[in-house]
Design a protein around this motif. Structure first.
Motif, PDB file in Angstrom:
ATOM      1  N   ASN A 222      -3.965  -4.653  10.094  1.00 47.43           N
ATOM      2  CA  ASN A 222      -4.882  -3.686   9.258  1.00 47.43           C
ATOM      3  C   ASN A 222      -6.327  -3.373  10.249  1.00 47.43           C
ATOM      4  OD1 ASN A 222      -3.410  -4.130   7.136  1.00 47.43           O
ATOM      5  ND2 ASN A 222      -4.724  -5.229   5.812  1.00 47.43           N
TER       6      ASN A 222
ATOM      7  N   ASN B 247       0.036  -6.231   3.788  1.00 44.76           N
ATOM      8  CA  ASN B 247      -1.221  -5.445   4.177  1.00 44.76           C
ATOM      9  C   ASN B 247      -1.928  -5.252   3.028  1.00 44.76           C
ATOM     10  OD1 ASN B 247       1.519  -4.600   6.106  1.00 44.76           O
ATOM     11  ND2 ASN B 247      -0.258  -4.531   7.184  1.00 44.76           N
ATOM     12  N   ALA B 248      -1.302  -4.953   1.964  1.00 46.97           N
ATOM     13  CA  ALA B 248      -2.250  -4.937   0.747  1.00 46.97           C
ATOM     14  C   ALA B 248      -2.869  -5.900   0.426  1.00 46.97           C
ATOM     15  CB  ALA B 248      -1.384  -4.360  -0.367  1.00 46.97           C
TER      16      ALA B 248
ATOM     17  N   SER C 208      -5.646  -6.625   2.646  1.00 47.47           N
ATOM     18  CA  SER C 208      -6.582  -5.724   2.578  1.00 47.47           C
ATOM     19  C   SER C 208      -7.611  -6.076   1.012  1.00 47.47           C
ATOM     20  CB  SER C 208      -6.151  -4.299   2.079  1.00 47.47           C
ATOM     21  OG  SER C 208      -7.075  -3.273   1.840  1.00 47.47           O
TER      22      SER C 208
ATOM     23  N   ALA D 222      -5.314  -0.124   4.768  1.00 47.71           N
ATOM     24  CA  ALA D 222      -4.255  -1.080   5.363  1.00 47.71           C
ATOM     25  C   ALA D 222      -3.965  -0.656   6.733  1.00 47.71           C
ATOM     26  CB  ALA D 222      -2.985  -0.925   4.414  1.00 47.71           C
ATOM     27  N   ASN D 223      -2.819  -0.514   7.268  1.00 45.68           N
ATOM     28  CA  ASN D 223      -2.662  -0.479   8.646  1.00 45.68           C
ATOM     29  C   ASN D 223      -2.214   0.731   9.011  1.00 45.68           C
ATOM     30  OD1 ASN D 223       0.018  -0.612   7.243  1.00 45.68           O
ATOM     31  ND2 ASN D 223       0.955  -1.427   8.918  1.00 45.68           N
TER      32      ASN D 223
ATOM     33  N   PRO E  39       0.928  -1.183   0.002  1.00 48.01           N
ATOM     34  CA  PRO E  39       0.010  -0.096  -0.205  1.00 48.01           C
ATOM     35  C   PRO E  39       0.863   1.280   0.144  1.00 48.01           C
ATOM     36  CG  PRO E  39      -0.085  -0.957   2.145  1.00 48.01           C
ATOM     37  CD  PRO E  39       0.946  -1.834   1.292  1.00 48.01           C
TER      38      PRO E  39
ATOM     39  N   VAL F  57      -4.825   1.354  -0.698  1.00 48.22           N
ATOM     40  CA  VAL F  57      -4.206   0.225  -1.692  1.00 48.22           C
ATOM     41  C   VAL F  57      -4.656   0.191  -3.024  1.00 48.22           C
ATOM     42  CG1 VAL F  57      -4.563  -2.252  -1.925  1.00 48.22           C
ATOM     43  CG2 VAL F  57      -4.317  -1.305   0.497  1.00 48.22           C
TER      44      VAL F  57
ATOM     45  N   ARG G 168       5.172  -2.927   2.784  1.00 45.26           N
ATOM     46  CA  ARG G 168       4.092  -3.591   3.396  1.00 45.26           C
ATOM     47  C   ARG G 168       3.009  -4.388   2.833  1.00 45.26           C
ATOM     48  NH1 ARG G 168       4.517   1.861   5.175  1.00 45.26           N
ATOM     49  NH2 ARG G 168       5.443   2.117   7.424  1.00 45.26           N
TER      50      ARG G 168
END
Lengths: 352, 352, 352, 352
Positions: free
Chosen positions: C269, C184-185, C188, C293-294, C149, C155, C181
Motif C-alpha cells: 500500500n 491490503n484492505a 488500509s 490500497a496497492n 479492496p 476500499v 487482496r
C-alpha cells in the motif's frame, strides 16, 4: 368463465393462442394406431423431409424438441464449449428471458451482450465484442446468435444477415438464428427460407412452431451436417427426446405442406400493421420500432398506458414507458380495431 | 402403409400407443380461444388440483414437464448437489436408458447402482451402499430412487416402500419415486395413490402421463413443499417450461377426473396377465419375473426368440436370452392372443 | 537473463512477485518428514486455527484451495443454485477475468452486473438489480459479491459493508467477499478483520494468499457454519483438494502468526501511495481513483502512456487511456521512484 | 510431536512424503525476483521443453495444473462431450476416489466401468463395453482411460498398451493415461517415456508430480496438438491456472533435468519389492497382485491385519481382507524392514 372468447382476446403474447386447425388435424391424423417411438416413425421422417423441401436443401439435419428455450440452448451448446462465449444483442430472448438456460446447457458459456438501439446486431458490434479481449482470462467468442425477427419486431434483411455472416467467417464464429417467429420474418421479407438462412451463411436455425400455431415444439435445423454430430445424444441427455415423437413432428406436416406456416404468419403480421396504421398519427404515442413482423411497440406516457390498462388491456411494459403488443396466428382483427380505438381514446385523454 | 392397424400392433413398447380419447378430448376442450401462458391458466390450475385431490393432499406442489427423463433428472437434481450421489437399482431407467441425463441435470451427481436380482431395491442394499464409503473422496449418498413399477414389471408393496423409506430416514436420504408407469402400480396394488407415496415416505414422485395414454408430459409432485423451493426456476432454466402450458396440463384433467388413468392401467395390466397366463405352462419358456404390471419378460432359447422374430414380432432382448413385451392402454387382446399362440408354436418348435 | 532483478521490477501485477521469506520458512518447516494427506495434518489444523484467532471467531469453517478463481467460484456456487444469480460490479474479477468460472462451477448461475463509476457496489445498485425482475424467466438473485479492496484499488469502509449487508438481508441475499487482496484492505482501514467481515454481515470470505506473498493458495472462510455443509466434498469434486495439503496450509502459519500478512500489505500500500504522491501534481496525468490500497490507476493521453512503454514499463491499459500499476509485498521503493520520475518526464513531454 | 520422523514413517500413502530436495531447489531457484504471471515466464517455458525432450517429441502441448483429480478430469472432458462416456477399470481412481470429478468437469459424462480381476483394462473388456450399447439412450463411448501403473500397482507392458490403443482406434475411441505414478511405471519397465505413451498410441497423458516428490502439481501432455485446442481456456475456467505459475512448473525442471523423477521412482519401487521379498514365503499372507511398481497389496486374515494395526501401522484395507502399502520417494528402507518383520510376526501369530 374459463374460456377466453374472441371478443376478449388480449395481445400481450402470441403464446396465448391455441393450436391452429392444420396442426390439429395433422396431430389427429398421426393419432391413429401404433407407431415406433423416439422418432423412428413415418411422421417424423415425413416432417423432416418437409423441412428439407422447404429449405431446398437435402443435406441438412432436422431435430424436434419441446420448446424454444431448449432449442436455442442445445443449438448454442453444440456450437461452443463452456469456456467459449456467445455474442448476442441486449434484447435477445436467450439473455433476457431464458433464466440462464444457455449457460446451464453449455455448462457455463458466457453471453456477451451488445448494446443495441433496437435489438439488431450489426457486423460492427460483433467485431467490437469479438476483438475486445483476446486473452484466456475471458471466454473466447465462438458463436453469434441473431433473432429473426428480433424481439423488437424487426426483420433483418438478407443483406444484413449476409454481412453478419461475413463478419462471423472472418472472426471464426458460428452463426445461429433464433427463429422463434421465423415464419413471420419469411412472411415479412417475402423471400425463400433458404435465402434468409443457409444461403446467407446461417449454420443452425431454431424454427419456432409454438408461436406459429402448434401446441408445442420447435425444429432445429443444421445446415452443416458436421455440426450435428451426435446431436441426437445431446437432445436425449437433455430431456428433449419425445418418446411419442410423432405428436411433436406430425403437426409440422400440417403446417408446412399446406403453407399454413406462412399463412398464419402473414395474418399475424397484418394484424400488427393494422394496429400500427391506426395509431401512427396519434400525438403522445409513437412506434418504438418499425413494424416489420407481428409486434407493435408503443412509446407513450405512463398515464396513457395506465388508462389502457384500466380499460382491461394486458401488455408487457418497458422501463421508460413502452408497451408491447404481439399478434398471433388467430388474432381477431375486430379486437385489433377495438384496441386501436382504445389507444386513440387514451392518447387523446392523456394529451389533455 | 404408414398407419399401424390394430392387427399389426407390436408390444415392444408402451410408447408405441397413441393418445387416448379422454386425453384427446381434454386437449380439444383446452384448445378453445386464448389462455395465459406458462401455466398461469385455468387448465393448469385445475389439473394441479386434480392431483391434490387424487393424492388427498392439499399442501403438495405439482409441476408439469415434457418427458420422463426430464422429470426424473430435475427431481433428483433438486434433492442433491453435484457431489452427492443417488442410489438406484441396476435396472433403473435413469441408469440404463437416459443417456446420462441425471448426471447432466445435476452437474455430476453419481448414480450408485445396486446389483439386484429383479430390479427391486431393498433396505439392505440401500444400507450397504450408503455405508460403504464415508470419506470425501466419494460422492455422498443423498437420495434413493425406486421405480414403481420397476423396469422389470414388478410392483413394490406398500410395506416394501415403507421399509425403504425407513432406511432412508435412518440414513438421511431423500426418497424419489420414478412413476413412469405409476398408474399401473396403483392398478396392480388396488391401493390409494397416497398409500403408495407420501404416506409411505416418498418425498417426490414423477407421475408418468405418456405411457398412460397422453401425447406427452409427466407430472412432478413434491409432497414436501420445502423441497420444491424455486423448482419453477429450475424447470424454466432446463427448458422444461411449456409456453402453451395448457396443452401439457389439460390432458391430465381428462385422465384424472374420469378415472381413465386407472382404467387404462388396468387394461394394460390385464393384457400382460393374459399373455402370461397363456404361456406359463410352456416348456422352454419361463417368466423371468412375476407379472405385476404391464410387462412380461420371457426367458427362452435364442432359437425360440429367433423364430418369434421371423414371425414378425418386435421386442427388446436381454443378454442371455430374454424378451420383453410391454402392453399399452390400447393393447388389442386379440393381438395378445395371436402373440401367445405364436410363442407357443415357437416354443414347441424350439423344443424339438 | 531469466531472473528479474530488483532494478528491473515491473508493476503490472502483484502476481509477479515471488514467495515472501515467512511463507517460505513455514513451507520449509512443514517439509519435514511425513504427514497425513488431504488436510488431516498438524499444519492444516494449526493454520485453520490461525484464521479462527485472526477473525476472533471459533465457530467458523476454513478451507484451503489453490487459487482465487476456484475460491470465488466454489464459494459462490455454495451460496446459490444454477437458476439463481449473483450481483456484482462491472469491475468484478469474477466478471472480467475468470473466463466464466463462476458460471462453470455453479452450472450456469448468471452474473448480474451493476454499472459503477469506480467498481464499488452500493445498496442502491443492489436493490435496483434485485428488484428489476421477479419472474421465473430470469435467474433469481441470491448472492451479492463485493471485492475488498475493489479491482480499482478502493476500499469499502466498514459502514459501507454494513449498509450493503443490510440490503442483502432485506432482499434475502447472501453476501460474499472476494478478498484476493484482503490484507491490503485491512492495512488500509486499520481495522480488525472481524469488523470488516462477519461483524459487518459478510457470510463467506475468500482470503487471498498468493498476492499477499505466498506461492499459491487462498483460504475460504465460512462465518456461518451451516453454509459450509459438505463444502469439503465440493472442493474435492472440483479438483481443489490438495493431497499434500500441508504445503498449501502451512505458509499461512508463517503469514498469520508473525503478522507478515499485514506487514506485506502495508508495504504494498505504501508503495502505491508513494507513486501517487509523486505524480499527483502533474499536468496531463490524473489518478482515476483514490489510492486506498496497492493499486494506482492513471489517466493520461495515449502519447504519454506510449512514451512510458518505450521506456520499458509494462502495465495494463484501459480503453480511453488508463494505466494500472499494482504493487506487491516486495515492491522496490527505488523502482517506484524511477517509475514516478519516468511518468513525470513522459507527462511533461506529452504536454509539449 | 508434530513432525513424523523417519522412524515413524507410515506406508499408507505415497502422499505422506514431502518435497524432494531437487524439487525444492528448483522452487528456490525460481523464487528469485519477479516473473511474469500465468505461465508467461522463463521457468514454465523451460519445464515445458523438459517434457518435450523427455518424450522426444517437439510438437506436443504441456499444461501444468494443481492436482491429479483436475488433470484427469480436464483431460477427459477435453476428449468427450457430456453425452459421451469414458471406459475405465473398476479400480480406476477416477471412479473410486475423485468424488464425481470427471462427471462434474465434463457436465455429465458417464464412466463405464469394466470389472477386472486386477485393475488392468484389456482390449476385450473395452470392446465388450464399447459394443454393448449403440443406441442414443445410453452415453456413447468416446474415451478409454488406463492408469499406469494401475491403482493395484501393476504396470501395463508396452505391448499391452499398444493392443489397447489398437482397440481404441478400431472403435473410434481416444486413449487417456492417468499417470499419477507415471515415473514408477517407467522405472519398472525400464523403457523410454515415449515408448509407453505416444508411440504406443496414447493421446493424452497426465504425468503426476506430487507422488513423485513435488509439493503440488501435475502435467497434462497432449501428444496430438489438435486435441489441445483452447485447453488453456478450459484450465483457466476450471480454476486450474496458477497465477504464480513458475512455482508449479519450475519443480519439474528440478525433477526432469537431473533424472530425479526416475531416481525417486526407482527408490519407491525398490522399497515395495523389498517388502514383498521379505514376506512372500509367509503362510497366511499372500500378495494380491505382482509387485510391479511402488505398491504392495497383501491378503491376510483379519486377525493378522488387526495385529498389525495394534503394532501401530496404518494402511488402507479392502473388503475381504486386503491391506495396501504404498512407498514414496523417501521411503525408509529400515522402516520397510521393520514393517516386514512386524508382518512376519503377525502372520505367524495369526497362524497359531
Amino acid at each position: 368463465m374459463k374460456l377466453v372468447s374472441v371478443s376478449d382476446q388480449q395481445f400481450a403474447s402470441d403464446n396465448y393462442a391455441g393450436i391452429c386447425p392444420e396442426a390439429w388435424s395433422a396431430m389427429e391424423m398421426a393419432n391413429s394406431g401404433h407407431a415406433a417411438a423416439y422418432g423412428n416413425d413415418y411422421w417424423t421422417q415425413r416432417s423432416s423431409d418437409c423441412f428439407r423441401t422447404l429449405f431446398n436443401k437435402e443435406d441438412c439435419e432436422v431435430f424436434f424438441v419441446f420448446n424454444g428455450t431448449a432449442a436455442n440452448s442445445l443449438a448454442l451448446a453444440s456450437l461452443c464449449q463452456s469456456y467459449h462465449s456467445v455474442i448476442c444483442s441486449d434484447f435477445a430472448h436467450i439473455e433476457t428471458d431464458e433464466c440462464g438456460a444457455p449457460e446451464f446447457f453449455s455448462n457455463g458459456s458466457k453471453l456477451l451482450v451488445a448494446n443495441t438501439r433496437d435489438g439488431k446486431l450489426t457486423p460492427a458490434a460483433i467485431r467490437e465484442i469479438a476483438n475486445k479481449r483476446k486473452d484466456i482470462h475471458f471466454p473466447k467468442p465462438r458463436v453469434v446468435t441473431i433473432t429473426q425477427p428480433t424481439e423488437t419486431g424487426l426483420v433483418y434483411t438478407v443483406d444484413e444477415i449476409k454481412a453478419i455472416s461475413e463478419a462471423c467467417r472472418e472472426l471464426n464464429l458460428r452463426l445461429h438464428m433464433d427463429g422463434a417467429r421465423f415464419a413471420n420474418a419469411c412472411a415479412s421479407l417475402g423471400c425463400e427460407p433458404a435465402d434468409m438462412t443457409w444461403k446467407a451463411g446461417v449454420d443452425v436455425l431454431c424454427f419456432g412452431g409454438t408461436k406459429n400455431g402448434m401446441a408445442v415444439g420447435e425444429a432445429i435445423i443444421f445446415f452443416n451436417r458436421e455440426l450435428a454430430e451426435d446431436f441426437d445424444y445431446r437432445c436425449k441427455q437433455a430431456g428433449q427426446l419425445a418418446s411419442k415423437m410423432r405428436f411433436l413432428s406430425a403437426p409440422w406436416i400440417g403446417m408446412l405442406e399446406s403453407g399454413t406456416w406462412l399463412k398464419n404468419a402473414n395474418h399475424a403480421n397484418s394484424a400488427a400493421r393494422r394496429l400500427a396504421s391506426q395509431i401512427e398519427d396519434l400525438p403522445n404515442v409513437a412506434l418504438m420500432f418499425p413494424v416489420n413482423a407481428n409486434a407493435v411497440f408503443l412509446e407513450a406516457p405512463e398515464a396513457v398506458l395506465s388508462h389502457l390498462r384500466e380499460k382491461g388491456w394486458n401488455f408487457y411494459t418497458f422501463i421508460g414507458g413502452g408497451a408491447r403488443f404481439m399478434f398471433s396466428w388467430d388474432a381477431s382483427l375486430e379486437r385489433v380495431d377495438v384496441l386501436a380505438a382504445d389507444i386513440r381514446e387514451c392518447a387523446l385523454v392523456g394529451q389533455v
